[in-house]
Design a protein around this motif. Structure first.
Motif, PDB file in Angstrom:
ATOM      1  N   ILE A  35       0.876  -1.169   0.000  1.00 18.73           N
ATOM      2  CA  ILE A  35       0.000   0.000   0.000  1.00 18.73           C
ATOM      3  C   ILE A  35       0.911   1.215   0.000  1.00 18.73           C
ATOM      4  O   ILE A  35       1.766   1.366   0.871  1.00 18.73           O
ATOM      5  CB  ILE A  35      -0.960  -0.018   1.203  1.00 18.73           C
ATOM      6  CG1 ILE A  35      -1.943  -1.182   1.043  1.00 18.73           C
ATOM      7  CG2 ILE A  35      -1.691   1.316   1.323  1.00 18.73           C
ATOM      8  CD1 ILE A  35      -2.974  -1.299   2.132  1.00 18.73           C
ATOM      9  N   CYS A  54      -7.149   5.023  -1.292  1.00 17.94           N
ATOM     10  CA  CYS A  54      -6.121   4.025  -1.008  1.00 17.94           C
ATOM     11  C   CYS A  54      -5.333   3.792  -2.297  1.00 17.94           C
ATOM     12  O   CYS A  54      -5.909   3.409  -3.317  1.00 17.94           O
ATOM     13  CB  CYS A  54      -6.781   2.730  -0.539  1.00 17.94           C
ATOM     14  SG  CYS A  54      -5.619   1.418  -0.097  1.00 17.94           S
ATOM     15  N   TYR A  56      -2.107   1.749  -4.133  1.00 14.76           N
ATOM     16  CA  TYR A  56      -1.383   0.498  -3.910  1.00 14.76           C
ATOM     17  C   TYR A  56      -0.605   0.127  -5.164  1.00 14.76           C
ATOM     18  O   TYR A  56      -0.857   0.630  -6.259  1.00 14.76           O
ATOM     19  CB  TYR A  56      -2.362  -0.628  -3.539  1.00 14.76           C
ATOM     20  CG  TYR A  56      -3.650  -0.589  -4.327  1.00 14.76           C
ATOM     21  CD1 TYR A  56      -3.754  -1.199  -5.574  1.00 14.76           C
ATOM     22  CD2 TYR A  56      -4.750   0.104  -3.853  1.00 14.76           C
ATOM     23  CE1 TYR A  56      -4.928  -1.138  -6.309  1.00 14.76           C
ATOM     24  CE2 TYR A  56      -5.926   0.169  -4.575  1.00 14.76           C
ATOM     25  CZ  TYR A  56      -6.011  -0.451  -5.804  1.00 14.76           C
ATOM     26  OH  TYR A  56      -7.165  -0.386  -6.529  1.00 14.76           O
TER      27      TYR A  56
END
Length: 196
Positions: A35, A54, A56
């Motif tokens: 991540i 998020c 990643y």
């Protein structure tokens, strides 16, 4: 770590080398899932939406899923190889707005926030078989209603003489939780019955 004593007893053939390489890869030494960043506002105003993101990197592996949790309760799942690719689940404190997920980022917008939307938000990213390796990061968010204006003093006259009683009130615009107000006179904190 490889046990060299074990290797010295094996007759090395191309087949054995392939098995060793497969075992080494499946042990996770070649997976590069990570991540890169999780953005969750630490303080969110309940009158405004909150954006969660998020980012990643799955390396050479295919993305299996991205999941968002609030306090260990899953509320959003993205699985690009499945139909439907997106599943949502109700949760207390907010409604899901715009959502956008892809190869390297997954963003969700929380709307109609209430104070119960405060909590720990987790992004969980998993790669495809055979390892289904998973990376997880969590951030905390507190939901509040910030005052929309500065505190104000009421009852203040333009001039006072020595011995006058100062009878004033300091008020704040509505907020949740309620604002804690402190009054200062001549740069000194004043109590409710201060003499200056």
């Amino acid at each position: 770590m490889v046990n060299l004593d074990c290797l010295t007893r094996i007759t090395v053939t191309p087949f054995v080398l392939v098995i060793l390489c497969v075992c080494w890869i499946s042990a996770g030494t070649c997976s590069s899932l990570k991540i890169v960043g999780v953005a969750v506002p630490p303080l969110a105003d309940l009158r405004e939406p909150a954006n969660l993101a998020c980012s990643y990197d799955t390396g050479q592996d295919a993305l299996f899923s991205v999941k968002w949790y609030k306090d260990d309760h899953e509320f959003y799942r993205y699985m690009p190889m499945h139909k439907p690719s997106v599943l949502t689940f109700p949760f207390e404190g907010a409604e899901l707005g715009d959502k956008s997920c892809g190869k390297s980022q997954c963003s969700v917008r929380l709307e109609h926030l209430s104070p119960s939307a405060s909590g720990a938000y987790t992004c969980e990213v998993s790669i495809e078989a055979p390892t289904f390796r998973t990376a997880i990061e969590t951030r905390n968010m507190t939901v509040a209603a910030f005052p929309l204006e500065e505190p104000r003093i009421e009852g203040l006259r333009s001039a006072y003489t020595i011995g006058d009683v100062l009878d004033i009130t300091c008020k704040s615009a509505p907020s949740a939780p309620a604002a804690q107000l402190t009054m200062f006179v001549n740069n000194k904190e004043a109590s409710l019955t201060s003499e200056v």
